[in-house]
Structure formats: structure tokens, C-alpha cells
Design an enzyme around this catalytic site. Structure first.
Site, PDB file in Angstrom:
ATOM      1  N   GLU A  26       0.855  -1.189   0.000  1.00  0.00           N
ATOM      2  CA  GLU A  26       0.000   0.000   0.000  1.00  0.00           C
ATOM      3  C   GLU A  26       0.891   1.239   0.000  1.00  0.00           C
ATOM      4  O   GLU A  26       1.997   1.223   0.566  1.00  0.00           O
ATOM      5  CB  GLU A  26      -0.872  -0.037   1.267  1.00  0.00           C
ATOM      6  CG  GLU A  26      -1.747   1.186   1.444  1.00  0.00           C
ATOM      7  CD  GLU A  26      -2.875   0.987   2.464  1.00  0.00           C
ATOM      8  OE1 GLU A  26      -2.917  -0.068   3.125  1.00  0.00           O
ATOM      9  OE2 GLU A  26      -3.710   1.895   2.580  1.00  0.00           O
ATOM     10  N   ASN A  71      -6.744   1.348   2.642  1.00  0.00           N
ATOM     11  CA  ASN A  71      -7.489   2.582   2.891  1.00  0.00           C
ATOM     12  C   ASN A  71      -7.027   3.711   1.969  1.00  0.00           C
ATOM     13  O   ASN A  71      -7.811   4.591   1.613  1.00  0.00           O
ATOM     14  CB  ASN A  71      -7.318   3.003   4.351  1.00  0.00           C
ATOM     15  CG  ASN A  71      -7.912   1.984   5.317  1.00  0.00           C
ATOM     16  OD1 ASN A  71      -8.796   1.209   4.950  1.00  0.00           O
ATOM     17  ND2 ASN A  71      -7.422   1.964   6.550  1.00  0.00           N
ATOM     18  N   ASN A 171     -12.066  -0.897  -1.247  1.00  0.00           N
ATOM     19  CA  ASN A 171     -11.425  -1.477  -0.063  1.00  0.00           C
ATOM     20  C   ASN A 171     -12.262  -1.201   1.186  1.00  0.00           C
ATOM     21  O   ASN A 171     -12.635  -0.048   1.448  1.00  0.00           O
ATOM     22  CB  ASN A 171     -10.037  -0.854   0.137  1.00  0.00           C
ATOM     23  CG  ASN A 171      -9.343  -1.386   1.378  1.00  0.00           C
ATOM     24  OD1 ASN A 171      -8.953  -2.553   1.421  1.00  0.00           O
ATOM     25  ND2 ASN A 171      -9.203  -0.537   2.399  1.00  0.00           N
ATOM     26  N   GLU A 172     -12.557  -2.238   1.938  1.00  0.00           N
ATOM     27  CA  GLU A 172     -13.223  -2.127   3.255  1.00  0.00           C
ATOM     28  C   GLU A 172     -14.321  -1.056   3.257  1.00  0.00           C
ATOM     29  O   GLU A 172     -14.333  -0.153   4.103  1.00  0.00           O
ATOM     30  CB  GLU A 172     -12.177  -1.848   4.349  1.00  0.00           C
ATOM     31  CG  GLU A 172     -11.191  -2.986   4.498  1.00  0.00           C
ATOM     32  CD  GLU A 172     -10.266  -2.892   5.711  1.00  0.00           C
ATOM     33  OE1 GLU A 172     -10.201  -1.833   6.347  1.00  0.00           O
ATOM     34  OE2 GLU A 172      -9.603  -3.900   6.015  1.00  0.00           O
ATOM     35  N   TYR A 243      -6.915  -9.252  10.905  1.00  0.00           N
ATOM     36  CA  TYR A 243      -5.598  -9.185  11.559  1.00  0.00           C
ATOM     37  C   TYR A 243      -5.742  -9.739  12.969  1.00  0.00           C
ATOM     38  O   TYR A 243      -6.785  -9.567  13.605  1.00  0.00           O
ATOM     39  CB  TYR A 243      -5.114  -7.733  11.623  1.00  0.00           C
ATOM     40  CG  TYR A 243      -4.838  -7.151  10.253  1.00  0.00           C
ATOM     41  CD1 TYR A 243      -3.625  -7.374   9.624  1.00  0.00           C
ATOM     42  CD2 TYR A 243      -5.797  -6.381   9.591  1.00  0.00           C
ATOM     43  CE1 TYR A 243      -3.366  -6.849   8.358  1.00  0.00           C
ATOM     44  CE2 TYR A 243      -5.551  -5.853   8.331  1.00  0.00           C
ATOM     45  CZ  TYR A 243      -4.324  -6.094   7.716  1.00  0.00           C
ATOM     46  OH  TYR A 243      -4.075  -5.578   6.473  1.00  0.00           O
ATOM     47  N   GLU A 291      -6.491  -9.482   2.817  1.00  0.00           N
ATOM     48  CA  GLU A 291      -5.631  -8.916   3.870  1.00  0.00           C
ATOM     49  C   GLU A 291      -5.662  -9.867   5.060  1.00  0.00           C
ATOM     50  O   GLU A 291      -6.723 -10.074   5.662  1.00  0.00           O
ATOM     51  CB  GLU A 291      -6.115  -7.522   4.318  1.00  0.00           C
ATOM     52  CG  GLU A 291      -5.809  -6.432   3.322  1.00  0.00           C
ATOM     53  CD  GLU A 291      -6.128  -5.039   3.837  1.00  0.00           C
ATOM     54  OE1 GLU A 291      -5.949  -4.776   5.048  1.00  0.00           O
ATOM     55  OE2 GLU A 291      -6.558  -4.206   3.016  1.00  0.00           O
ATOM     56  N   GLN A 348       1.326  -6.755   5.167  1.00  0.00           N
ATOM     57  CA  GLN A 348       1.738  -6.367   3.831  1.00  0.00           C
ATOM     58  C   GLN A 348       3.109  -6.991   3.553  1.00  0.00           C
ATOM     59  O   GLN A 348       3.423  -7.989   4.177  1.00  0.00           O
ATOM     60  CB  GLN A 348       1.750  -4.856   3.739  1.00  0.00           C
ATOM     61  CG  GLN A 348       0.347  -4.244   3.977  1.00  0.00           C
ATOM     62  CD  GLN A 348       0.285  -2.766   3.659  1.00  0.00           C
ATOM     63  OE1 GLN A 348       1.147  -2.188   3.048  1.00  0.00           O
ATOM     64  NE2 GLN A 348      -0.822  -2.111   4.109  1.00  0.00           N
TER      65      GLN A 348
HETATM   66  O1  AHR Z   1      -3.080  -3.042   5.840  1.00  0.00           O
HETATM   67  C1  AHR Z   1      -3.321  -1.889   6.591  1.00  0.00           C
HETATM   68  C2  AHR Z   1      -4.766  -1.443   6.510  1.00  0.00           C
HETATM   69  O2  AHR Z   1      -5.576  -2.395   7.109  1.00  0.00           O
HETATM   70  C3  AHR Z   1      -5.346  -1.304   5.129  1.00  0.00           C
HETATM   71  O3  AHR Z   1      -5.087  -0.071   4.571  1.00  0.00           O
HETATM   72  C4  AHR Z   1      -6.809  -1.471   5.367  1.00  0.00           C
HETATM   73  O4  AHR Z   1      -7.463  -2.021   4.266  1.00  0.00           O
HETATM   74  C5  AHR Z   1      -6.889  -2.348   6.600  1.00  0.00           C
HETATM   75  O5  AHR Z   1      -7.734  -1.833   7.541  1.00  0.00           O
END
Ligand code: AHR
Length: 494
Positions: A26, A71, A171-172, A243, A291, A348
Site C-alpha cells: 500500500e 485505505n 477497499n473495506e 488481523y 488482507e 503487507q
Molecule cells: O493493511 C493496513 C490497513 O488495514 C489497510 O489499509 C486497510 O485495508 C486495513 O484496515
């Protein structure tokens, strides 16, 4: 402790899509600038890319990289990132409250991907922008020539199309933090119309619809069912993001997070199939876990970051040994769902929650999580076999039965590979029985074990890494090996 596994050649989950080992870069923090690109670094090539980073990325065997966000993409004007670098505008990045110089754009990133042997998974902006910007971007990237956007690409130095096959529809979009956040109805309609227009430009592309930002979102479930209902016919994959972290400093609970991932994947698969049934559709929607990773170490530090800097250090988690063990469990879980999870992006790749870190004035180095990912990407190719596992269990507050042994097997023409994590603090004697399969011997047994759970790697000191073990025997219908306490293991037999 004793554990057994039965592997049968007839109990196949499915073929591993190599894109299961994809990653994500990103435009944020030091992922791009000072990560992959640093023209004044001694290892930079003529295009300004760090060759020490290219070397480590190539070692990971990554087939596809999601780009440019995250994001970030919800505020991104892709047109800012093409043409002569000196005339590209500097913009506020509202997602991370930094300044984006646009020095690296689509052409530069494509060229970098050529160096590392990966294709791009491109995200379009469905936050602040919409159908028009997205279909123009597909035309710019994929249309051969003879139109406004494709000719502009040629005049910017790229005669042949980039040929980008996989695209994310935003995205999200369920997240209130997202620029241009939408309700499920708003997003579902926009995504369907955007996918339609993008595929009218290039009908060979595949598109990923945004699922929930994580399983704890209050709209999880309703969001998936609504957006799938709106866009089912136009899309190819549904995304998952998650995550994990050991905020409670409770190792047994932490190592059980892969059971949460397992549940999440099963739930989202069921929702895809519910809408398939509702629509009497013949089409199957597969999953893109675009992700996934561990993210919590850097949270406090990031709260203090001053706004409007260029490429400040953000989300620079220092991963330790227990993180490598969980990452191994998560990889095994993704493999167990290889029939439906076709794409997964470790989020990432460089500096930002990443297996690779760079020193501004020094070399790039491998974090602890680098190794299980590399070994899975290297050896976890072929068909996944679903093992029957018998191991003792323990209980956590959210799972009654967490097996001490987490494991899966992958077979291809050359080898049978067993990936295994011993979650327990005792040695485990693992007996693997093979049915309708045989092995003649061991190619290698690699183990990552014996470290303090909080041990991390450092620049020039990658102490937390795998080593070779001889505690293994394989003949005919049986493999025996010793799994050390708290260990990640890869057994390869021929
Ligand atoms: O990977 C970091 C962030 O985590 C990304 O920008 C977003 O998509 C997620 O919330």
C-alpha cells in the site's frame, strides 16, 4: 505427547491456487518510499528500486501483489500517478494523514513487479470515486491502443498493455473509517455497476467484491448477504480481511486464533453459497482473503505519529517467535480451505506489518514471519490432502477444543509435504499413517523451535529462523517425527 495423523490420497481438499501466497503493498508508511524505492540507497538500481529488497521478495516466491491500497485507495486519483514524475502532484493522503508524492505510480510499480516476478492485483477507488475512474483505469492498463487512455499509456512509455487480470472493487467499504464509506445497499449497487463497466472494457478480468473488514464488524453477515445479492452476477470473488494480535499476552489463546480464521472462512463460504442457492445460480463465488496477518505491536507508537509527513514509519510491527508460530497456523488454515480460498494476500510485504524490513542507511532483513511464509509458498504447491488428526486438545475462552497439533499435507509430482505446528509446551511424537500413498524417504525436515516466544530478529541478526532436524523417519506407509515444543515444522518426503 503422542499425536497421529492419517493421510489418504482420496481425501483431497483441492488444488492450491498459487495466488494463495500473494501479498500486498500500500502507499503508506515506508512500504513504497524507503521500502521498495529509495534512489539514494547504495543498492538502488537505475530505476531507484532497492535490490536488497528485490532479492528478499523474490525468495518469497510471491505470484501477485495487491496495490495501491488499502485505505489509501479510497482517496487515490490514479491519474496523479502517471506521466512525467516531476509534474505529478503531491496530495494529502487522508487515510493515513500523510503526504503522497506520487513519485512511484502505476508504471513504476509494474516495472518493479517485473523484477520480482509478480503480477498486480489492482484496487480501484470506490470511496471518493466510482464507475468512470475505474473503467478508465482498466482502459489505461489493459486496452491495446487506439483510444484516449490506451494511447496515453503508450505515450507514457508502455506500448504493451499491463494486462492486469485481478481487480478489487474498492477497499473495506463497510468501515466507518473509510473515505466514502457506504451502506451495503449503496456499495452493492455501485460495485455491480463498476464491475459491469470494467468488464465491458476487458471481459477477461476477474473482480473481487468487498466483504467485511473483519469478522467482528457489527454488520458482518448482513453486509455479505446484501452485497452478494446485489452484485453476484458481476463478480468473481468475495474478500475477507482479518488481523490477529496477542494483546492479552496469552499464548494458548493467541495460537488458537487460526480457529477463528477457520470459522470465518466457513461462514463466508456458506454465505456465498446461500446467495448462489437463492439466485438458482450455476456460478460459484470463491474467496479472496486479501488482507491477513498479525498487527498489534505498533499500535501505541503509531498513535503518536505527527500528521502530514512523507513516508513516516507506520505499522512497523516487530514480529517475534510466537507470531511466526501463529502465522504457520494461519497458513495451514488457508491451505485447508484451498477449495474455496483462491487468493490470499499477506498484508503487507515491506516495512508496513511486513515480513521484510529495511534500514534507511542499511540493509533489508527478514522478520520471523518471513520463514513460514516462504516455506509454505515454496513447498505448499499441489493438492491439499485433508488429514484426520488425533491430538490432545486444550480449551480457551472461545474454543472448547484447540488441538495441540495443527497440520495439513500437500502432494505434488515430486513430494509429499507436511506442515505442522506444535502448539504445546511438550515434545510431540507424531506418527503419520498413509493410506493409498507411499513414501520412500525424507528430503528434508525443517523446524523452527527453541526460541524465546518474544525473541525477534534485528538488522544483521536473523537469529529466529528454521534449522534442519534429523528426528524423522519415513518408510512405506508411515512417517515418524518429533515435533519440538512450540514449533513450526515442514517435513518433505519423496
Ligand atoms: O493493511 C493496513 C490497513 O488495514 C489497510 O489499509 C486497510 O485495508 C486495513 O484496515
Amino acid at each position: 505427547m503422542e499425536a497421529t495423523m492419517l493421510i489418504s490420497s482420496v481425501k483431497r481438499v483441492g488444488k492450491v491456487d498459487p495466488r494463495l501466497y500473494s501479498s500486498f503493498i500500500e502507499h503508506m508508511g515506508r512500504a513504497v518510499y524507503e521500502g521498495i524505492y529509495q534512489p539514494d540507497h547504495p543498492s538502488a538500481n537505475e530505476s531507484g528500486f532497492r535490490q536488497d529488497v528485490i532479492h528478499l521478495v523474490k525468495e518469497l516466491n510471491i505470484p501477485m501483489i495487491r496495490y495501491p491500497g488499502g485505505n489509501f485507495v479510497s482517496g487515490f486519483r490514479w491519474e496523479d500517478s502517471i506521466g512525467p514524475i516531476a509534474s505529478r502532484p503531491k496530495r494529502l493522503d487522508l487515510a493515513w494523514r500523510t503526504i503522497e508524492t506520487n513519485e512511484v505510480g502505476i508504471h513504476e510499480f509494474y516495472n518493479w513487479c517485473q523484477h520480482v516476478g509478480a503480477e498486480i492485483n489492482m484496487a480501484v477507488n470506490l470511496g471518493a470515486r466510482g464507475v468512470d475512474a475505474a473503467r478508465n483505469l482498466v482502459e489505461y492498463c489493459n486496452f491495446p491502443k487506439g483510444t484516449y487512455w490506451s494511447d496515453l499509456r503508450c505515450s507514457n512509455g508502455q506500448e504493451s498493455p499491463f494486462g492486469i487480470k485481478t481487480w478489487c472493487l474498492g477497499n473495506e467499504m463497510d468501515g466507518p473509517w473509510q473515505i466514502g464509506h457506504k451502506t451495503a445497499e449503496e456499495y452493492g449497487r455501485l460495485a455491480a455497476e463498476t464491475a459491469k463497466a470494467m468488464k465491458l472494457v476487458d471481459d477477461s478480468i476477474e473482480v473481487v467484491l468487498c466483504g467485511s473488514s473483519n469478522r467482528q464488524m457489527p454488520t458482518f453477515g448482513d453486509w455479505e448477504l446484501t452485497v452478494l445479492d446485489q452484485a453476484y452476477d458481476q463478480i468473481d470473488y468475495l474478500s475477507l480481511h482479518q488481523y490477529y494480535g496477542n494483546q492479552k499476552n496469552d499464548l494458548s489463546h493467541y495460537l488458537a486464533r487460526s480457529l477463528d480464521m477457520d470459522r470465518f472462512i466457513s461462514e463466508v463460504t456458506a454465505m456465498c453459497d446461500t446467495i448462489k442457492a437463492k439466485k438458482h445460480s450455476k456460478k460459484q463465488i470463491n474467496l479472496s482473503f486479501d488482507e491477513w496477518n498479525i498487527w498489534y505491536h505498533s499500535a501505541e507508537q503509531d498513535e503518536q505519529a505527527a500528521p502530514w509527513q512523507i513516508a513516516p514509519p507506520l505499522l512497523e510491527d516487530n514480529y517475534n517467535f510466537e507470531d511466526a508460530l501463529l502465522l504457520g497456523c494461519l497458513l495451514i488454515t488457508l491451505l485447508k480451505h484451498a477449495d474455496r480460498v483462491k487468493i490470499a494476500c499477506l498484508a503487507q510485504l515491506v516495512n508496513v506489518i511486513a515480513p521484510i524490513r529495511t534500514e534507511t542507511n542499511g540493509e533489508a532483513w527478514r522478520q520471523t514471519i518471513y520463514y513460514p511464509f516462504m516455506q509454505a509458498a515454496m513447498y505448499g504447491q499441489g493438492e491439499v490432502l485433508s488429514p484426520q488428526i488425533h491430538s490432545a486438545n486444550y480449551a480457551t475462552e472461545d474454543f472448547e477444543e484447540v488441538p495441540y497439533l495443527e497440520s495439513v499435507a500437500v502432494i505434488n509430482d515430486k513430494e509429499l509435504v507436511i506442515f505442522a505446528v506444535n502448539r504445546g509446551e511438550e515434545e510431540m511424537n507424531l506418527t503419520v499413517r498413509l493410506s493409498e500413498l507411499s513414501v520412500a524417504g525424507v528430503i528434508d525436515f525443517s523446524e523452527m523451535s527453541g526460541f524465546d516466544t518474544k525473541a525477534t530478529n534485528l538488522p544483521k541478526s536473523e537469529q529466529v529462523k528454521p534449522s534442519h532436524s534429523t528426528n524423522v523417519k519415513a518408510e512405506d506407509g508411515k512417517i515418524n517425527c518429533l515435533l519440538k515444543p512450540l514449533s513450526w515444522n515442514v517435513v518433505r518426503c519423496y
